[in-house]
Design a protein around this motif. Structure first.
Motif, mmCIF file in Angstrom:
data_model
loop_
_atom_site.group_PDB
_atom_site.id
_atom_site.type_symbol
_atom_site.label_atom_id
_atom_site.label_comp_id
_atom_site.label_asym_id
_atom_site.label_seq_id
_atom_site.Cartn_x
_atom_site.Cartn_y
_atom_site.Cartn_z
ATOM 1 N N PHE A 295 -7.511 2.012 -2.340
ATOM 2 C CA PHE A 295 -6.451 2.784 -2.997
ATOM 3 C C PHE A 295 -5.078 2.283 -2.547
ATOM 4 C CE2 PHE A 295 -8.410 7.156 -4.278
ATOM 5 C CZ PHE A 295 -9.266 6.495 -5.139
ATOM 6 N N GLY A 296 -4.936 2.132 -1.228
ATOM 7 C CA GLY A 296 -3.656 1.700 -0.683
ATOM 8 C C GLY A 296 -3.256 0.327 -1.164
ATOM 9 N N ALA A 297 -4.235 -0.591 -1.253
ATOM 10 C CA ALA A 297 -3.933 -1.946 -1.726
ATOM 11 C C ALA A 297 -3.393 -1.896 -3.152
ATOM 12 C CB ALA A 297 -5.195 -2.810 -1.661
ATOM 13 N N VAL A 298 -3.965 -1.020 -3.963
ATOM 14 C CA VAL A 298 -3.514 -0.892 -5.357
ATOM 15 C C VAL A 298 -2.181 -0.154 -5.424
ATOM 16 C CG1 VAL A 298 -4.045 0.112 -7.615
ATOM 17 C CG2 VAL A 298 -5.870 -0.946 -6.264
ATOM 18 N N ALA A 299 -2.076 0.966 -4.696
ATOM 19 C CA ALA A 299 -0.881 1.798 -4.769
ATOM 20 C C ALA A 299 0.363 1.087 -4.261
ATOM 21 C CB ALA A 299 -1.096 3.088 -3.983
ATOM 22 N N LEU A 300 0.211 0.246 -3.235
ATOM 23 C CA LEU A 300 1.359 -0.419 -2.635
ATOM 24 C C LEU A 300 1.614 -1.799 -3.221
ATOM 25 C CD1 LEU A 300 0.746 0.583 1.098
ATOM 26 C CD2 LEU A 300 2.187 1.724 -0.595
ATOM 27 N N ALA A 301 0.787 -2.213 -4.177
ATOM 28 C CA ALA A 301 0.976 -3.510 -4.833
ATOM 29 C C ALA A 301 2.055 -3.400 -5.909
ATOM 30 C CB ALA A 301 -0.333 -3.998 -5.443
ATOM 31 N N GLN A 302 2.583 -4.566 -6.300
ATOM 32 C CA GLN A 302 3.597 -4.616 -7.347
ATOM 33 C C GLN A 302 2.923 -4.923 -8.683
ATOM 34 O OE1 GLN A 302 6.824 -3.880 -6.592
ATOM 35 N NE2 GLN A 302 6.093 -3.543 -4.490
ATOM 36 N N PHE A 303 3.057 -4.006 -9.651
ATOM 37 C CA PHE A 303 2.501 -4.200 -10.991
ATOM 38 C C PHE A 303 3.633 -4.196 -12.008
ATOM 39 C CE2 PHE A 303 -1.247 -2.659 -8.771
ATOM 40 C CZ PHE A 303 -2.305 -3.346 -9.381
ATOM 41 N N ARG A 304 3.501 -5.046 -13.014
ATOM 42 C CA ARG A 304 4.488 -5.019 -14.096
ATOM 43 C C ARG A 304 4.390 -3.709 -14.873
ATOM 44 N NH1 ARG A 304 3.987 -11.175 -16.654
ATOM 45 N NH2 ARG A 304 4.701 -12.276 -14.781
ATOM 46 N N ASN A 305 3.167 -3.207 -14.992
ATOM 47 C CA ASN A 305 2.945 -1.941 -15.680
ATOM 48 C C ASN A 305 2.289 -0.972 -14.693
ATOM 49 O OD1 ASN A 305 2.329 0.183 -17.315
ATOM 50 N ND2 ASN A 305 1.091 -0.973 -18.781
ATOM 51 N N ASN A 306 3.055 0.027 -14.224
ATOM 52 C CA ASN A 306 2.546 0.933 -13.199
ATOM 53 C C ASN A 306 1.341 1.742 -13.662
ATOM 54 O OD1 ASN A 306 4.138 0.351 -10.978
ATOM 55 N ND2 ASN A 306 5.796 1.699 -11.633
ATOM 56 N N SER A 307 1.173 1.914 -14.978
ATOM 57 C CA SER A 307 0.014 2.661 -15.460
ATOM 58 C C SER A 307 -1.288 1.968 -15.078
ATOM 59 C CB SER A 307 0.094 2.834 -16.972
ATOM 60 O OG SER A 307 0.056 1.579 -17.625
ATOM 61 N N MET A 308 -1.222 0.647 -14.847
ATOM 62 C CA MET A 308 -2.417 -0.103 -14.432
ATOM 63 C C MET A 308 -2.908 0.383 -13.076
ATOM 64 S SD MET A 308 -4.679 -2.281 -15.219
ATOM 65 C CE MET A 308 -3.912 -2.916 -16.723
ATOM 66 N N LYS A 309 -1.997 0.857 -12.214
ATOM 67 C CA LYS A 309 -2.405 1.391 -10.915
ATOM 68 C C LYS A 309 -3.392 2.545 -11.089
ATOM 69 C CE LYS A 309 1.696 0.331 -8.145
ATOM 70 N NZ LYS A 309 2.742 0.882 -7.263
ATOM 71 N N TYR A 310 -3.060 3.441 -12.015
ATOM 72 C CA TYR A 310 -3.883 4.623 -12.210
ATOM 73 C C TYR A 310 -5.241 4.261 -12.806
ATOM 74 C CZ TYR A 310 0.653 6.796 -11.490
ATOM 75 O OH TYR A 310 1.866 7.160 -10.962
ATOM 76 N N VAL A 311 -5.253 3.265 -13.651
ATOM 77 C CA VAL A 311 -6.516 2.816 -14.245
ATOM 78 C C VAL A 311 -7.430 2.259 -13.160
ATOM 79 C CG1 VAL A 311 -7.597 1.166 -15.817
ATOM 80 C CG2 VAL A 311 -5.497 2.353 -16.500
ATOM 81 N N ILE A 312 -6.875 1.400 -12.299
ATOM 82 C CA ILE A 312 -7.673 0.786 -11.231
ATOM 83 C C ILE A 312 -8.165 1.846 -10.255
ATOM 84 C CG2 ILE A 312 -7.656 -0.855 -9.324
ATOM 85 C CD1 ILE A 312 -5.627 -2.502 -10.895
ATOM 86 N N ILE A 313 -7.294 2.781 -9.883
ATOM 87 C CA ILE A 313 -7.686 3.852 -8.967
ATOM 88 C C ILE A 313 -8.796 4.704 -9.575
ATOM 89 C CG2 ILE A 313 -6.878 6.020 -7.940
ATOM 90 C CD1 ILE A 313 -4.245 4.601 -7.314
ATOM 91 N N ALA A 314 -8.722 4.963 -10.881
ATOM 92 C CA ALA A 314 -9.774 5.726 -11.557
ATOM 93 C C ALA A 314 -11.103 4.983 -11.514
ATOM 94 C CB ALA A 314 -9.362 6.003 -13.005
#
Length: 470
Positions: A295-314
C-alpha cells in the motif's frame, strides 16, 4: 570545488540509474526478502530455545539482544572507520559490500549446526551475532542503494516496495520455520535443539547462492566523490540525529511485539493456542506489514493519474482477501479486510505525505496497543495482529526521511541509522523483564507503546530537514 564536482556526478548518476534501475532493483529485492525471513526466524527460536534450555522470558529475549546488538557494534565500527579512514562503501562499492554481507551471514547460519550439536546457548548467541553482522553490512549497503536507483521523488516508494518483499520473508518464516522446528519430519523426536540444524544450513546455502547471483549480475556502480575527506558531517543534520532515535524506537517496538506474540497467543484469556498454531497468527501479523508496505509503495509513488493509486490498492486488497480466505477461512479473511480498510483510511488522513502518514500510523498503533494491554480474547488478539499493518511503512519512511538531503554523507548516515537498529536488542529484554517482574504479559506492551510515542513526534515534527542549531 568538491561540492560542485559531487553535484555533477550525482546528476549524471541519477540520469543513468533512472534509465536502468528496474533490473538491479529486482536483484537487490532478493536481499530484503532473505533478511526479513532470517530476522523473523528469531521469533520461532525464542520459544524453542526457551524450552530446550529452560529459560525465563528475559533470558530467551537475549536472542534478540545478540542479533540486534550486532547491528550496533558493526555499524559503530563502520562509522568510526568512515570518519577516520573514509567511507568503506564508497571505497569498495555497494555491490561488493552486499557480497561481503551475504558471505558473513552464511557463516553465521552454518554455525547453528555446531551450536545445536554442543547444546550451547552461548554458541547460539554467537552464531546469531555473526549472522546479524552480515545482515548489518547488507543494510548499510542496500538501503541507500535502493533510494538512488531511480528518481529522488520515488525513493520512499521504492524502499517501501523492497521492504514489502522483506515483509514477505517475515510472513512465510513463521509458517515454514514453525513447521520445520516444531512440527517437521522427526522434529518432535529430535533431541534438544537438533531441529534447527537443517533450516539454518539451508539458509546458509541460499545466502551463498544469492552472493554468486549478485557477483555475476550487472549492477550499476555509484561513484562517490574522491575528494571527500573523512569526517562526521552527517551528524550536523538534525533530522538525521532525530531519525536515529526514531529507528531505535521503531525497531525496538516492532521486535518486542513480534517476539512476544507466540507467548501472548498462548495465554488462556487471549486465545490459548499451541506454539505451531500461534506461529500461523504470527505470520498474519507479519503479513499485515507486507500488505501495508505494498500500500505504502503505491500511495507514496508518483502517478500521472492519482485515480490509478486507488485501483491498484483495490486490487491488492482483493488479492489479500483471497489469500486470507484460502489460508485461514472466511472469518479471518473478513477481519483482515476490515483492518485493511482501516489502514487505507489512515493513509488518506496522512494525505500520502510520508512524514504525516508516519505520524498517523504511529498514533494508530498506540491505540491498538491500549486494546492489547487492557482487552481480552479476540479484541486483544486482533488488535495486536493489526499493528503489523501500521508498522508497515515505518522503517522505509523513517529511513528515507532521515537521509534526505545528506548528499555525499548518505552512506555514513545510513550506517548511523542501521546502528540504531540496536533498539531491537534492548527493548525486547526490557519488555520481557517487565512481564517477568509483574507476572502480566499484557501490561508489558506499555514498553513498546513508549517507542511509538516518539515515532509520532518524529513524523509530525522531528523529520523536517534541518541542520543542528537551525
Amino acid at each position: 570545488m568538491a561540492g560542485i564536482s559531487q553535484q555533477t556526478k550525482e546528476r549524471s548518476s541519477e540520469a543513468s540509474l533512472t534509465e536502468n534501475y528496474q533490473g538491479p532493483l529486482v536483484v537487490v529485492t532478493l536481499l530484503f526478502f532473505m533478511w526479513g525471513f532470517i530476522t523473523c526466524m528469531n521469533d520461532i527460536l525464542i520459544p524453542k530455545l526457551q524450552q530446550v534450555f529452560t529459560l525465563q522470558l528475559w533470558q530467551a529475549m537475549l536472542i534478540q539482544t545478540a542479533f540486534f546488538g550486532a547491528y550496533f557494534i558493526v555499524s559503530l565500527l563502520y562509522f568510526i572507520f568512515s570518519v577516520t579512514k573514509g567511507d568503506p562503501i564508497q571505497k569498495i562499492g555497494y555491490k561488493n559490500g552486499i557480497i561481503v554481507g551475504l558471505i558473513v551471514s552464511a557463516i553465521g547460519c552454518a554455525l547453528f549446526f555446531p551450536a545445536a550439536s554442543l547444546l550451547s546457548y552461548g554458541f547460539f548467541l554467537l552464531a546469531l551475532f555473526i549472522l546479524a553482522s552480515g545482515i548489518t553490512i547488507l543494510q548499510i549497503a542496500a538501503n541507500p542503494y535502493v533510494t538512488i536507483l531511480g528518481p529522488p521523488d520515488g525513493a520512499a516508494s521504492r524502499l517501501n516496495l523492497t521492504q514489502a518483499l522483506n515483509s514477505l520473508g517475515t510472513t512465510v518464516a513463521p509458517i515454514i520455520g514453525g513447521y520445520l522446528i516444531f512440527e517437521g519430519v522427526n522434529a518432535a523426536q529430535q533431541v534438544g535443539a537438533d531441529s534447527v540444524k537443517l533450516p539454518y544450513l539451508g539458509l546458509a546455502g541460499t545466502l551463498l547462492l544469492i552472493a554468486i547471483m549478485i557477483k555475476v549480475a550487472k549492477l550499476p556502480r555509484v561513484e562517490g566523490d574522491e575528494q571527500l575527506t573523512p569526517n562526521a558531517d552527517a551528524l550536523k543534520y538534525r533530522h538525521l540525529v532525530l531519525g536515529i532515535g526514531c529507528i531505535f524506537a521503531y525497531v525496538g517496538g516492532e521486535v518486542a511485539i513480534g517476539s512476544t506474540l507466540i507467548n501472548f497467543f498462548r495465554l488462556p484469556e487471549i486465545a490459548g493456542l499451541e506454539e505451531a498454531e500461534a506461529g500461523h497468527y504470527l505470520a498474519f501479523y507479519w503479513g499485515g506489514a507486507m500488505i501495508g508496505r505494498f500500500f505504502g509503495a503505491v500511495a507514496l509513488a508518483q502517478f500521472r493519474n492519482n485515480s490509478m493509486k486507488y485501483v491498484i490498492i483495490a486490487v491488492i486488497s482483493a488479492v489479500a482477501f483471497a489469500l486470507l480466505y484460502s489460508i485461514y477461512g472466511l472469518e479471518e479473511a473478513t477481519i483482515g479486510l476490515g483492518l485493511i480498510a482501516l489502514n487505507f483510511v489512515v493513509l488518506l488522513l496522512g494525505g500520502f505525505i510520508p512524514s504525516r502518514t508516519l505520524g498517523f500510523f504511529a498514533a494508530t498503533v498506540i491505540g491498538l496497543l491500549l486494546f492489547t494491554c487492557f482487552g481480552t480474547g479476540q479484541v486483544a488478539m486482533w488488535s495486536v495482529i493489526a499493528i503489523g499493518l501500521f508498522n508497515s511503512i515505518m522503517f522505509p519512511t523513517i529511513f528515507t526521511l532521515a537521509i534526505k538531503g545528506l548528499g555525499v554523507h548518505t552512506s555514513q548516515g545510513s550506517s548511523l541509522l542501521v546502528m540504531a537498529i540496536v533498539g531491537g536488542a534492548i527493548i525486547p529484554p526490557v519488555q520481557g523483564l517487565v512481564a517477568d517482574l509483574t507476572g502480566n504479559l499484557q501490561l508489558s506492551f506499555l514498553v513498546p507503546m513508549a517507542c511509538y510515542l516518539y515515532i509520532v513526534y518524529y513524523g509530525f515534527i522531528g523529520s523536517k530537514v534541518k541542520k543542528v542549531g537551525e
